[in-house]
Scaffold this motif. Structure first.
Motif, PDB file in Angstrom:
ATOM      1  N   GLU A  11       0.689  -1.209  -0.047  1.00 39.60           N
ATOM      2  CA  GLU A  11      -0.098  -0.053   0.219  1.00 39.60           C
ATOM      3  C   GLU A  11       1.026   1.315   0.077  1.00 39.60           C
ATOM      4  OE1 GLU A  11      -3.517   2.226   2.608  1.00 39.60           O
ATOM      5  OE2 GLU A  11      -2.929   0.061   2.996  1.00 39.60           O
ATOM      6  N   ARG A  14       2.286   1.782  -3.456  1.00 40.31           N
ATOM      7  CA  ARG A  14       1.061   2.116  -4.586  1.00 40.31           C
ATOM      8  C   ARG A  14       0.730   3.687  -4.269  1.00 40.31           C
ATOM      9  NH1 ARG A  14      -1.249  -2.702  -3.174  1.00 40.31           N
ATOM     10  NH2 ARG A  14      -2.648  -1.812  -1.919  1.00 40.31           N
ATOM     11  N   THR A  15       0.844   4.188  -3.196  1.00 52.24           N
ATOM     12  CA  THR A  15       0.353   5.537  -2.743  1.00 52.24           C
ATOM     13  C   THR A  15       1.558   6.379  -1.993  1.00 52.24           C
ATOM     14  OG1 THR A  15      -0.641   4.740  -0.634  1.00 52.24           O
ATOM     15  CG2 THR A  15      -1.922   5.215  -2.687  1.00 52.24           C
ATOM     16  N   PRO A  16       2.423   6.864  -2.856  1.00 50.80           N
ATOM     17  CA  PRO A  16       3.656   7.716  -2.094  1.00 50.80           C
ATOM     18  C   PRO A  16       3.226   8.529  -1.069  1.00 50.80           C
ATOM     19  CG  PRO A  16       3.694   7.428  -4.529  1.00 50.80           C
ATOM     20  CD  PRO A  16       2.567   6.893  -4.124  1.00 50.80           C
ATOM     21  N   LYS A  17       1.981   9.180  -1.082  1.00 50.94           N
ATOM     22  CA  LYS A  17       1.823  10.286  -0.158  1.00 50.94           C
ATOM     23  C   LYS A  17       1.881   9.700   1.114  1.00 50.94           C
ATOM     24  CE  LYS A  17      -0.689  13.159  -3.439  1.00 50.94           C
ATOM     25  NZ  LYS A  17      -1.895  13.849  -3.574  1.00 50.94           N
ATOM     26  N   LEU A  18       1.520   8.370   1.317  1.00 50.33           N
ATOM     27  CA  LEU A  18       1.217   7.756   2.614  1.00 50.33           C
ATOM     28  C   LEU A  18       2.826   7.783   3.314  1.00 50.33           C
ATOM     29  CD1 LEU A  18      -1.013   4.818   2.066  1.00 50.33           C
ATOM     30  CD2 LEU A  18      -1.372   6.764   3.609  1.00 50.33           C
TER      31      LEU A  18
END
Length: 78
Positions: A11, A14-18
């Motif tokens: 996860e 998939r979502t680098p902002k996390l």
């Protein structure tokens, strides 16, 4: 059951902002749990590095094997 780290690493990819949110959360937890664990060691005349090491190692191990997102590991009774 699947290992918790195998659920959250894909996860993160998939979502680098996390990554920033996880970093910020880690810094907040460190600010809350590291000073008391170091203070407890100094109260019983242990070297302060033991408090720092025990807190850091416990958080890293729980992040790999733990299953609860709402868990605080450290000397604090939350």
């Amino acid at each position: 059951p699947i290992s918790p780290i195998r659920q959250w690493v894909p996860e993160l990819i998939r979502t680098p902002k996390l990554i920033f949110k996880c970093f910020l959360g880690g810094m907040i937890i460190a600010l809350i749990t590291v000073p008391p664990s170091m203070a407890y060691c100094s109260m019983v005349d242990f070297p302060v590095k033991f408090g720092l090491n025990s807190n850091t190692v416990a958080l890293v191990v729980y992040s790999i094997f733990g299953t609860s997102k709402q868990m605080s590991i450290g000397p604090l009774a939350m």
